[in-house]
Write an enzyme that holds these catalytic residues in place. Sequence first.
Site, PDB file in Angstrom:
ATOM      1  CB  THR A   1      -0.891   0.018   1.253  1.00 50.57           C
ATOM      2  OG1 THR A   1      -1.617  -1.198   1.294  1.00 50.57           O
ATOM      3  CG2 THR A   1      -1.864   1.189   1.228  1.00 50.57           C
ATOM      4  NE  ARG A   2       3.466   4.658  -4.908  1.00 47.85           N
ATOM      5  CZ  ARG A   2       4.213   4.734  -6.003  1.00 47.85           C
ATOM      6  NH1 ARG A   2       5.530   4.645  -5.908  1.00 47.85           N
ATOM      7  NH2 ARG A   2       3.677   4.889  -7.194  1.00 47.85           N
ATOM      8  CB  SER A   3      -0.250   7.037   1.634  1.00 46.40           C
ATOM      9  OG  SER A   3      -1.228   6.116   2.051  1.00 46.40           O
TER      10      SER A   3
ATOM     11  CE1 TYR B   1      12.468  10.845   9.654  1.00 48.23           C
ATOM     12  CE2 TYR B   1      13.704  10.919  11.687  1.00 48.23           C
ATOM     13  CZ  TYR B   1      12.927  11.549  10.750  1.00 48.23           C
ATOM     14  OH  TYR B   1      12.613  12.877  10.881  1.00 48.23           O
TER      15      TYR B   1
ATOM     16  CB  SER C   1       4.961   2.173   0.066  1.00 52.26           C
ATOM     17  OG  SER C   1       5.855   3.116  -0.485  1.00 52.26           O
TER      18      SER C   1
ATOM     19  N   GLY D   1       1.202   6.701   5.494  1.00 52.72           N
ATOM     20  CA  GLY D   1       2.365   6.131   6.161  1.00 52.72           C
ATOM     21  C   GLY D   1       2.771   6.956   7.369  1.00 52.72           C
ATOM     22  CG  HIS D   2       3.641  11.684   8.549  1.00 50.37           C
ATOM     23  ND1 HIS D   2       4.996  11.744   8.790  1.00 50.37           N
ATOM     24  CD2 HIS D   2       3.119  12.769   9.173  1.00 50.37           C
ATOM     25  CE1 HIS D   2       5.273  12.826   9.523  1.00 50.37           C
ATOM     26  NE2 HIS D   2       4.143  13.457   9.773  1.00 50.37           N
TER      27      HIS D   2
ATOM     28  N   GLY E   1       3.088  11.560   2.766  1.00 53.97           N
ATOM     29  CA  GLY E   1       1.700  11.076   2.723  1.00 53.97           C
ATOM     30  C   GLY E   1       1.150  10.841   4.123  1.00 53.97           C
ATOM     31  CB  VAL E   2      -2.203  11.615   5.450  1.00 52.48           C
ATOM     32  CG1 VAL E   2      -3.146  11.103   6.499  1.00 52.48           C
ATOM     33  CG2 VAL E   2      -2.099  13.139   5.516  1.00 52.48           C
TER      34      VAL E   2
END
Length: 516
Positions: free
Chosen positions: A86-88, A456, A97, A160-161, A157-158
């Site tokens: 999944t990639r945001s 990180y 991702s 993963g962040h 991106g919201v």
Amino acid sequence: WATSAYTHEDFLQCLSLHSQNTTSISKVIYTPTNSSYLSVLNFSIQNLRFTSPSTPKPLVIVTPLDESQIQATIYCAKTHGMEIRTRSGGHDYEGLSYVSEVPFVILDLINLHSIVVDAENGTAWVQSGATIGQLYYRIAEKSRNYGFPAGVCPTVGVGGHFSGGGYGLMLRKYGLAADNVIDARIVDVNGNILDRKSMGEDLFWAIRGGGGASFGVILAWKINLVVVPSNVTVFTIDRTLEQNATNLIHKWQSIAPKFPQELFIRVIISRVDSNHDDGEDTIQASFNSMYLGGIDQLIPLMQESFPELGLTREDCTEMSWIESILYFAGFPSGSSLDVLLNRTQLSTPYFKAKSDYVKEPIPLFGWKGIWDLFFKDEGELAVMILSPYGGKMDEISESSIPFPHRAGNLYKIQHLVYWEAEEAEESEKYINWIRKLYSYMAPYVSKFPRAAYINYRDLDVGVNNKNGNTSYAQASIWGMKYFKNNFNRLVQVKTKADPSNFFKNEQSIPILPSWW
Ligand code: FDA
């Protein structure tokens, strides 16, 4: 390849069969034969290490326009033996991702970026595919006195962040982004869409800092906005070794975590040309700060607690919180706020990063050894970012969410090295350099475990087995570093939420064996 091609044909057929709207699903599927496949794949990649022709590529990319297309993708990937990444925002430091060594599909949430701000109640719903820059923009559009305590780089991106914690310059006042999440919507391994109430408090706890990728696909987050003054004050003061940088950093270590919560001064360390004349290099420490208040309050505070820095009124600028976002992101003063809506990074390098937590000030001779490493060839493009903790971070318990790095930490270090050429030897040279720096740091940073920040991401701290069956003991090598004792609860939540371990990657939470 024969198996992959077969799998992927079946997968595509399954997707069209299981989609509510067949015409629209065909518009959001990209396979290697599609002319825009590579541009869609590369669009949000932030680390050029993972763009080489030898980097494993997805068999299919799906960019869903609605939630049902996510449900269909999960169902069909499961049925046809494909992994999902999944990639945001695509900012993962190790490319998790969008890279996998087994046949996989990228579920890219780039089209799911709606943001609804409820200024009356001080909350917002934000879809995972939005960037934090877009979120900040939409909040500021509604009110000058609301903000949100997430990261510095607007293109992050919201999705993963927030699921890895997420911090920025308001960390000491309001904690992490994940500390301010109050609800979420997730698609689980069975395709069910759950909110906080229906997923239950364990899963809701896990996705706020435990990394989202282990638990499902997070669709959206509900957040509490935080109050910011109409004007904040920013400054950046650069000091080289010749201007007392080492002593200033040494003092900063013990005072920065004790400043009032409204004051955040980070230090960015790099090697620079002493006289801007291609002559000898020196080390520069940039004291880069935001104060949630005016210059008139900041100056006496700094004179009392950190007079050595020599902060003057002329060094400081008052601006709205949203303008400070542009300042810290490096946009020239006067830039339009619209730059926050742009998802393209200003520059994308090859890089490798690591993180550390510091509990006791590093002695002066410790810093001298760091400068020696920075003066080696590879140190030319290296950066160390020291972010002070204390304040609100000391008040939140270690188990409140999976992110455990709270009281007892003076500051966090991000070690970074960049390079420009794509040859394997170049990468190796710089990666070896940062590993050497990391070994050098060992006596000065947290131990048992040597803590690290999941956002990180660093695969050097430990990885799962490639075959997907990773023991608790093996995964706890990296898991304890990111999550300390919260790792145990994460394993229990994972075992319940995804018992077949469908959502997995090199650092996903493992499941307990069924006999446990
Ligand atoms: P990406 O899409 O690559 O996802 C990261 C991980 O989360 C992957 O494992 C992915 O599968 C998973 N994931 C993503 N979306 C998901 C979803 N919807 N559901 C389930 N899983 C999902 N951090 C910080 O705290 N403060 C900062 O200031 C910065 N600044 C910064 C600048 C730059 C230039 C970079 C490259 C990175 C940062 N970061 C940071 C680190 C950043 O917080 C971290 O890389 C995040 O995981 C990025 O989230 P994305 O959605 O962009 O990444």
